[in-house]
Design a protein around this motif. Structure first.
Motif, PDB file in Angstrom:
ATOM      1  N   ALA A  51       0.830  -1.210   0.000  1.00 35.66           N
ATOM      2  CA  ALA A  51       0.000   0.000   0.000  1.00 35.66           C
ATOM      3  C   ALA A  51       0.863   1.258   0.000  1.00 35.66           C
ATOM      4  N   LEU A  52       1.945   1.237   0.770  1.00 42.24           N
ATOM      5  CA  LEU A  52       2.820   2.413   0.835  1.00 42.24           C
ATOM      6  C   LEU A  52       3.501   2.649  -0.511  1.00 42.24           C
ATOM      7  N   CYS A  53       3.980   1.589  -1.157  1.00 41.89           N
ATOM      8  CA  CYS A  53       4.634   1.745  -2.464  1.00 41.89           C
ATOM      9  C   CYS A  53       3.641   2.197  -3.533  1.00 41.89           C
ATOM     10  N   ALA A  54       2.427   1.645  -3.487  1.00 37.22           N
ATOM     11  CA  ALA A  54       1.420   2.014  -4.480  1.00 37.22           C
ATOM     12  C   ALA A  54       0.985   3.467  -4.332  1.00 37.22           C
ATOM     13  N   VAL A  77      -7.089   9.517  -0.478  1.00 41.34           N
ATOM     14  CA  VAL A  77      -7.684   8.175  -0.448  1.00 41.34           C
ATOM     15  C   VAL A  77      -6.640   7.152  -0.018  1.00 41.34           C
ATOM     16  N   ASN A  78      -5.419   7.286  -0.542  1.00 41.36           N
ATOM     17  CA  ASN A  78      -4.358   6.346  -0.178  1.00 41.36           C
ATOM     18  C   ASN A  78      -4.023   6.420   1.304  1.00 41.36           C
ATOM     19  N   VAL A  79      -4.002   7.640   1.854  1.00 39.88           N
ATOM     20  CA  VAL A  79      -3.716   7.798   3.287  1.00 39.88           C
ATOM     21  C   VAL A  79      -4.761   7.073   4.128  1.00 39.88           C
ATOM     22  N   MET A  80      -6.035   7.241   3.776  1.00 40.01           N
ATOM     23  CA  MET A  80      -7.109   6.580   4.531  1.00 40.01           C
ATOM     24  C   MET A  80      -7.008   5.058   4.428  1.00 40.01           C
ATOM     25  N   LEU A  81      -6.684   4.556   3.236  1.00 37.48           N
ATOM     26  CA  LEU A  81      -6.583   3.109   3.060  1.00 37.48           C
ATOM     27  C   LEU A  81      -5.359   2.535   3.770  1.00 37.48           C
TER      28      LEU A  81
END
Length: 491
Positions: free
Chosen positions: A381-384, A459-463
């Motif tokens: 998730a962090l890389c994406a 959105v990425n931060v929340m996920l």
């Protein structure tokens, strides 16, 4: 006949592996197929010209609506892949293996024929074909998972191997894409997949049981080529007669073997397990991690197009790289099963001294697997979330390892943490409920494309934060096992 038993079981194992590898989870190679569909001008009328001469489309044309259409098809297909496992589980439990597989073959063949004869003018038929393809594939997987019962102590390894093969089958669409680039039409490729249904039928009647493969496996168990006419009843009676003896030898510690009948726990109902804290935590764990994977796969073509600045060659290269990494899921998944099998054997030896319950021993073996899967997903998730194109190679690697651990670990956890007679229904239920959560991928995609103006940062931060919360599940399982051990020590 013992001399015939092992070759037949190995043949069942290998052909089941090939079936999962070549057919069961092809939907998740969607990014490769989208590339072909775009080349074939599917939904291209939804693209808006962006300053090209004479109003023609350019490389930078606004194809947001086209991307949303493809995302919606994948959302629907992935939803049906999970949601329909609940009724599929009931079909498998109620009507047994042969009926379930014949339904799978019908759905899969129909879907591949629809795709084969679909064109840009009839692209809406993909909304029908992809869900049928995925439901047929998940039925193939469910009926093959029981093959692990033929190999006793290696059951978790085989279950995770099959789930890894399910993940790796997404590479089939890469093969179709590469063949397409070499001049082999999309129609020819899918007609070939349709013809392969004859092999599925042969395997159904010659290498699979009519009923279920029991666990623990009774002595002189026969099926397929070696079975008689009344195999289903024979499986049931033999399994019942030998179950207590084999469990005591293989799974139960000494203190459990000597329990009096009046002190044995009464069987709990399906809904009692389905409403338990253990099941609910597992459902949340699966749903959050799965949402990440579905969102990533469903929007990968759009993501790569943005990061590559619309360069189709770069998009094709990264799409191929992603699909190739997916193939190695079949090599990653068994490590998860081996980890659980080794830990289970270790804890079983310890249980002879401590008197731990068999269920506690099984649960303890799943804790490292659950925690490692969450950790892998967090890294993925962090890389994406970082918008650097070369970094996506690392993302692809972490994604395939995480996903192969996720589904193999999910199936293995359900087999170890809950009674085997409820496996089909619990597996179907957890996949169906997590499917409802997976529907969020489409509104998330449209939210990123619309109000966030193609910037997925928030959105990425929340996920990512939601992914961190998945570590609660392995902690709760660990705490439950520790509490059980403490209560036994105090007694």
């Amino acid at each position: 006949m013992p001399s015939q038993g092992l070759p037949l079981r190995v043949a069942t194992l290998l052909t089941g592996l090939l079936e999962c590898l070549g057919f069961a989870g092809v939907l998740f190679g969607w990014a490769s197929l989208v590339f072909v569909f775009k080349t074939e001008h599917y939904f291209e009328e939804l693209c808006e010209p962006d300053g090209g001469p004479m109003g023609n489309l350019t490389e930078q044309a606004d194809c947001k609506a086209q991307d949303e259409k493809f995302s919606l098809i994948f959302t629907l297909g992935s939803f049906m892949n999970n949601f329909m496992t609940f009724p599929a589980g009931f079909i498998f439990d109620r009507f047994k293996t042969t009926v379930a597989r014949l339904i799978a073959i019908f759905l899969y063949t129909s879907a591949t024929l629809i795709i084969a004869f679909t064109s840009a003018d009839s692209a809406l038929l993909l909304f029908l074909a992809m869900p049928m393809l995925t439901v047929g594939g998940i039925l193939f997987l469910i009926t093959n998972l029981q093959v692990g019962n033929l190999f006793g102590k290696h059951r978790s390894t085989i279950i995770t191997l099959y789930n890894g093969a399910f993940d790796s089958s997404s590479a089939v669409f890469l093969v179709i894409k590469l063949l397409y680039e070499q001049g082999i039409s999309l129609r020819a490729s899918f007609i070939f997949l349709s013809v392969c249904s004859a092999w599925h039928v042969v395997r159904t009647f010659l290498l699979m049981p009519r009923g279920h493969i029991p666990y623990p496996l009774p002595p002189n168990y026969r099926y397929g080529l070696c079975s008689g006419n009344d195999t289903t009843e024979g499986e049931k009676n033999a399994a019942e007669s030998d179950k207590v003896e084999m469990q005591s030898k293989e799974f139960l510690p000494a203190k459990e073997e000597t329990l009096e009948p009046g002190k044995q726990q009464k069987p709990r109902s399906f809904w009692c397990h389905a409403l338990s804290q253990r099941f609910v935590c597992h459902l949340v764990w699966l749903s959050v991690i799965q949402l990440w994977h579905y969102l990533f796969i469903g929007t990968l073509n759009s993501l790569l197009t943005n990061l590559a600045g619309g360069n189709r060659m770069l998009v094709s290269t990264y799409t191929n790289a992603f699909a190739i990494t997916q193939f190695f899921g079949v090599l990653c998944a068994p490590w998860n099963g081996l980890l659980m099998d080794r830990l289970k054997q270790k804890y079983q030896k310890e249980s002879k001294d401590t008197g731990s319950l068999a269920m506690t021993v099984a649960l303890r073996s799943t804790v490292p697997s659950l925690a490692l899967t969450s950790l892998l997903c967090l890294g993925f998730a962090l890389c994406a979330s970082v918008p650097i194109l070369p970094l996506q190679y690392v993302t692809f690697i972490l994604q395939v390892i995480s996903r192969s651990f996720l589904y193999g670990g999910n199936a293995a956890f359900l087999t170890l943490a809950f009674p085997s007679e409820h496996f089909g229904k619990l597996f179907g239920l957890v996949m169906a409920l997590s499917a409802i959560v997976s529907l969020l991928q489409f509104p998330i995609f449209t939210f990123i494309k619309g109000p966030l103006q193609n910037d997925p940062f928030y959105v990425n931060v929340m996920l990512v934060l939601a992914t961190v919360l998945t570590f609660i599940h392995p902690f709760m399982v660990f705490w439950e096992c520790r509490r059980e051990r403490s209560s036994l020590a105090a007694a």
